[in-house]
Design a protein around this motif. Structure first.
Motif, PDB file in Angstrom:
ATOM      1  N   ALA A  18       0.801  -1.215   0.000  1.00 10.99           N
ATOM      2  CA  ALA A  18       0.000   0.000   0.000  1.00 10.99           C
ATOM      3  C   ALA A  18       0.842   1.278   0.000  1.00 10.99           C
ATOM      4  CB  ALA A  18      -0.928  -0.004   1.209  1.00 10.99           C
ATOM      5  N   GLN A  19       2.133   1.164   0.075  1.00  6.15           N
ATOM      6  CA  GLN A  19       2.981   2.354   0.128  1.00  6.15           C
ATOM      7  C   GLN A  19       2.964   3.095  -1.196  1.00  6.15           C
ATOM      8  OE1 GLN A  19       6.852   1.058   1.321  1.00  6.15           O
ATOM      9  NE2 GLN A  19       6.289   0.867   3.450  1.00  6.15           N
ATOM     10  N   ALA A  20       2.964   4.410  -1.091  1.00  7.41           N
ATOM     11  CA  ALA A  20       3.000   5.254  -2.277  1.00  7.41           C
ATOM     12  C   ALA A  20       4.408   5.256  -2.870  1.00  7.41           C
ATOM     13  CB  ALA A  20       2.589   6.663  -1.922  1.00  7.41           C
ATOM     14  N   THR A  21       4.476   5.521  -4.159  1.00  7.96           N
ATOM     15  CA  THR A  21       5.750   5.582  -4.858  1.00  7.96           C
ATOM     16  C   THR A  21       5.880   6.952  -5.498  1.00  7.96           C
ATOM     17  OG1 THR A  21       5.644   3.232  -5.354  1.00  7.96           O
ATOM     18  CG2 THR A  21       7.107   4.549  -6.718  1.00  7.96           C
ATOM     19  N   VAL A  22       7.075   7.543  -5.414  1.00  5.84           N
ATOM     20  CA  VAL A  22       7.373   8.777  -6.133  1.00  5.84           C
ATOM     21  C   VAL A  22       8.063   8.371  -7.425  1.00  5.84           C
ATOM     22  CG1 VAL A  22       8.642  10.946  -6.126  1.00  5.84           C
ATOM     23  CG2 VAL A  22       7.560  10.132  -4.027  1.00  5.84           C
ATOM     24  N   LEU A  23       7.460   8.749  -8.552  1.00  3.03           N
ATOM     25  CA  LEU A  23       7.984   8.392  -9.867  1.00  3.03           C
ATOM     26  C   LEU A  23       8.624   9.641 -10.477  1.00  3.03           C
ATOM     27  CD1 LEU A  23       4.751   6.508 -10.829  1.00  3.03           C
ATOM     28  CD2 LEU A  23       6.933   5.442 -10.302  1.00  3.03           C
ATOM     29  N   PRO A  24       9.950   9.677 -10.581  1.00  2.00           N
ATOM     30  CA  PRO A  24      10.622  10.882 -11.098  1.00  2.00           C
ATOM     31  C   PRO A  24      10.566  10.960 -12.623  1.00  2.00           C
ATOM     32  CG  PRO A  24      12.254   9.241 -10.509  1.00  2.00           C
ATOM     33  CD  PRO A  24      10.914   8.670 -10.132  1.00  2.00           C
ATOM     34  N   VAL A  25      10.376  12.180 -13.123  1.00  2.00           N
ATOM     35  CA  VAL A  25      10.450  12.448 -14.561  1.00  2.00           C
ATOM     36  C   VAL A  25      11.726  13.241 -14.794  1.00  2.00           C
ATOM     37  CG1 VAL A  25       9.386  13.661 -16.507  1.00  2.00           C
ATOM     38  CG2 VAL A  25       7.968  12.390 -14.911  1.00  2.00           C
ATOM     39  N   THR A  26      12.659  12.640 -15.517  1.00  2.00           N
ATOM     40  CA  THR A  26      13.950  13.276 -15.798  1.00  2.00           C
ATOM     41  C   THR A  26      14.231  13.340 -17.288  1.00  2.00           C
ATOM     42  OG1 THR A  26      15.026  11.121 -15.559  1.00  2.00           O
ATOM     43  CG2 THR A  26      14.957  12.517 -13.602  1.00  2.00           C
ATOM     44  N   ASN A  52       0.213   7.193  -5.785  1.00  2.59           N
ATOM     45  CA  ASN A  52       1.565   7.471  -6.264  1.00  2.59           C
ATOM     46  C   ASN A  52       1.661   8.950  -6.585  1.00  2.59           C
ATOM     47  OD1 ASN A  52       2.403   4.730  -6.213  1.00  2.59           O
ATOM     48  ND2 ASN A  52       1.301   4.370  -8.110  1.00  2.59           N
ATOM     49  N   THR A  53       2.873   9.437  -6.773  1.00  4.50           N
ATOM     50  CA  THR A  53       3.113  10.831  -7.135  1.00  4.50           C
ATOM     51  C   THR A  53       4.162  10.872  -8.234  1.00  4.50           C
ATOM     52  OG1 THR A  53       2.666  11.574  -4.880  1.00  4.50           O
ATOM     53  CG2 THR A  53       3.900  13.086  -6.277  1.00  4.50           C
ATOM     54  N   ILE A  54       3.927  11.735  -9.216  1.00  7.73           N
ATOM     55  CA  ILE A  54       4.933  11.980 -10.244  1.00  7.73           C
ATOM     56  C   ILE A  54       5.638  13.281  -9.885  1.00  7.73           C
ATOM     57  CG2 ILE A  54       5.295  12.641 -12.652  1.00  7.73           C
ATOM     58  CD1 ILE A  54       3.144  10.667 -13.426  1.00  7.73           C
ATOM     59  N   GLN A  55       6.955  13.257  -9.896  1.00  3.78           N
ATOM     60  CA  GLN A  55       7.741  14.443  -9.594  1.00  3.78           C
ATOM     61  C   GLN A  55       8.595  14.777 -10.808  1.00  3.78           C
ATOM     62  OE1 GLN A  55      10.308  14.176  -6.185  1.00  3.78           O
ATOM     63  NE2 GLN A  55      10.605  16.376  -6.117  1.00  3.78           N
ATOM     64  N   VAL A  56       8.328  15.941 -11.418  1.00  2.80           N
ATOM     65  CA  VAL A  56       9.103  16.380 -12.576  1.00  2.80           C
ATOM     66  C   VAL A  56      10.339  17.110 -12.056  1.00  2.80           C
ATOM     67  CG1 VAL A  56       9.066  17.751 -14.682  1.00  2.80           C
ATOM     68  CG2 VAL A  56       6.986  16.587 -13.934  1.00  2.80           C
ATOM     69  N   LEU A  57      11.506  16.562 -12.379  1.00  3.22           N
ATOM     70  CA  LEU A  57      12.772  17.141 -11.927  1.00  3.22           C
ATOM     71  C   LEU A  57      13.375  17.980 -13.047  1.00  3.22           C
ATOM     72  CD1 LEU A  57      14.161  13.919 -10.232  1.00  3.22           C
ATOM     73  CD2 LEU A  57      12.994  15.833  -9.140  1.00  3.22           C
ATOM     74  N   PRO A  73      -1.486   8.050 -21.685  1.00  2.65           N
ATOM     75  CA  PRO A  73      -2.465   7.049 -21.258  1.00  2.65           C
ATOM     76  C   PRO A  73      -3.379   7.625 -20.174  1.00  2.65           C
ATOM     77  CG  PRO A  73      -0.274   6.473 -20.461  1.00  2.65           C
ATOM     78  CD  PRO A  73      -0.118   7.673 -21.341  1.00  2.65           C
ATOM     79  N   PRO A  74      -4.613   7.149 -20.087  1.00  5.10           N
ATOM     80  CA  PRO A  74      -5.508   7.633 -19.030  1.00  5.10           C
ATOM     81  C   PRO A  74      -4.991   7.213 -17.654  1.00  5.10           C
ATOM     82  CG  PRO A  74      -6.514   5.825 -20.226  1.00  5.10           C
ATOM     83  CD  PRO A  74      -5.235   6.138 -20.928  1.00  5.10           C
ATOM     84  N   LEU A  75      -5.267   8.039 -16.668  1.00  5.14           N
ATOM     85  CA  LEU A  75      -4.859   7.740 -15.296  1.00  5.14           C
ATOM     86  C   LEU A  75      -5.852   6.770 -14.685  1.00  5.14           C
ATOM     87  CD1 LEU A  75      -3.967  11.343 -14.098  1.00  5.14           C
ATOM     88  CD2 LEU A  75      -2.468   9.654 -15.154  1.00  5.14           C
ATOM     89  N   LYS A  76      -5.352   5.741 -14.005  1.00  7.26           N
ATOM     90  CA  LYS A  76      -6.229   4.740 -13.385  1.00  7.26           C
ATOM     91  C   LYS A  76      -6.465   5.022 -11.914  1.00  7.26           C
ATOM     92  CE  LYS A  76      -5.233   0.990 -16.545  1.00  7.26           C
ATOM     93  NZ  LYS A  76      -4.769  -0.386 -16.674  1.00  7.26           N
ATOM     94  N   SER A  77      -5.774   6.017 -11.367  1.00  2.83           N
ATOM     95  CA  SER A  77      -5.957   6.386  -9.958  1.00  2.83           C
ATOM     96  C   SER A  77      -5.525   7.843  -9.786  1.00  2.83           C
ATOM     97  CB  SER A  77      -5.126   5.471  -9.051  1.00  2.83           C
ATOM     98  OG  SER A  77      -3.743   5.629  -9.310  1.00  2.83           O
ATOM     99  N   ARG A  78      -5.780   8.361  -8.620  1.00  5.64           N
ATOM    100  CA  ARG A  78      -5.353   9.727  -8.301  1.00  5.64           C
ATOM    101  C   ARG A  78      -3.844   9.794  -8.444  1.00  5.64           C
ATOM    102  NH1 ARG A  78      -3.190  11.556  -4.345  1.00  5.64           N
ATOM    103  NH2 ARG A  78      -3.523  12.837  -2.609  1.00  5.64           N
ATOM    104  N   LEU A  79      -3.353  10.797  -9.172  1.00  7.33           N
ATOM    105  CA  LEU A  79      -1.914  10.856  -9.458  1.00  7.33           C
ATOM    106  C   LEU A  79      -1.448  12.307  -9.476  1.00  7.33           C
ATOM    107  CD1 LEU A  79       0.610   9.189 -10.132  1.00  7.33           C
ATOM    108  CD2 LEU A  79      -0.024   9.379 -12.536  1.00  7.33           C
ATOM    109  N   PRO A  80      -1.045  12.863  -8.331  1.00  6.98           N
ATOM    110  CA  PRO A  80      -0.523  14.232  -8.326  1.00  6.98           C
ATOM    111  C   PRO A  80       0.769  14.314  -9.130  1.00  6.98           C
ATOM    112  CG  PRO A  80      -0.922  13.442  -6.085  1.00  6.98           C
ATOM    113  CD  PRO A  80      -1.075  12.276  -6.996  1.00  6.98           C
ATOM    114  N   ILE A  81       0.927  15.424  -9.823  1.00  8.90           N
ATOM    115  CA  ILE A  81       2.155  15.676 -10.579  1.00  8.90           C
ATOM    116  C   ILE A  81       2.750  16.963 -10.023  1.00  8.90           C
ATOM    117  CG2 ILE A  81       3.163  16.136 -12.850  1.00  8.90           C
ATOM    118  CD1 ILE A  81       0.837  14.532 -14.054  1.00  8.90           C
ATOM    119  N   LEU A  82       3.939  16.836  -9.467  1.00  4.42           N
ATOM    120  CA  LEU A  82       4.626  17.977  -8.842  1.00  4.42           C
ATOM    121  C   LEU A  82       5.722  18.485  -9.738  1.00  4.42           C
ATOM    122  CD1 LEU A  82       5.028  16.409  -5.299  1.00  4.42           C
ATOM    123  CD2 LEU A  82       3.139  17.781  -6.142  1.00  4.42           C
TER     124      LEU A  82
END
Length: 82
Positions: A18-26, A52-57, A73-82
């Motif tokens: 159940a832990q959230a993941t931070v997915l970096p965009v580089t 999960n969270t997307i973090q744009v670096l 692609p469509p989002l399948k869950s809540r997905l904040p993009i920082l």
């Protein structure tokens, strides 16, 4: 005693899953490792109960522009993009 161990193993595996993941965009390209499309695909493949969270670096020099060749692609869950 056996039931207590089984319950503890279940609770631990649920908490880990159940832990959230931070997915970096580089990568500011359309696809590939570190691209926004890849981060969304990863989040869709591994949804999290806590989100999960997307973090744009910022990488390289400005301007920072993500260039897409097609719709994301469509989002399948809540997905904040920082």
């Amino acid at each position: 005693m056996k039931l207590n161990r089984l319950w503890a193993a279940f609770a631990f595996s649920y908490a880990v899953a159940a832990q959230a993941t931070v997915l970096p965009v580089t990568n500011y390209g359309d696809s590939g490792p570190g691209a926004l499309r890849n981060a969304i695909t990863q989040s869709n493949a591994h949804p999290s109960a806590t989100g999960n969270t997307i973090q744009v670096l910022t990488v390289g020099t400005p301007p920072y522009v993500i260039k897409l060749n097609s719709l994301l692609p469509p989002l399948k869950s809540r997905l904040p993009i920082l």
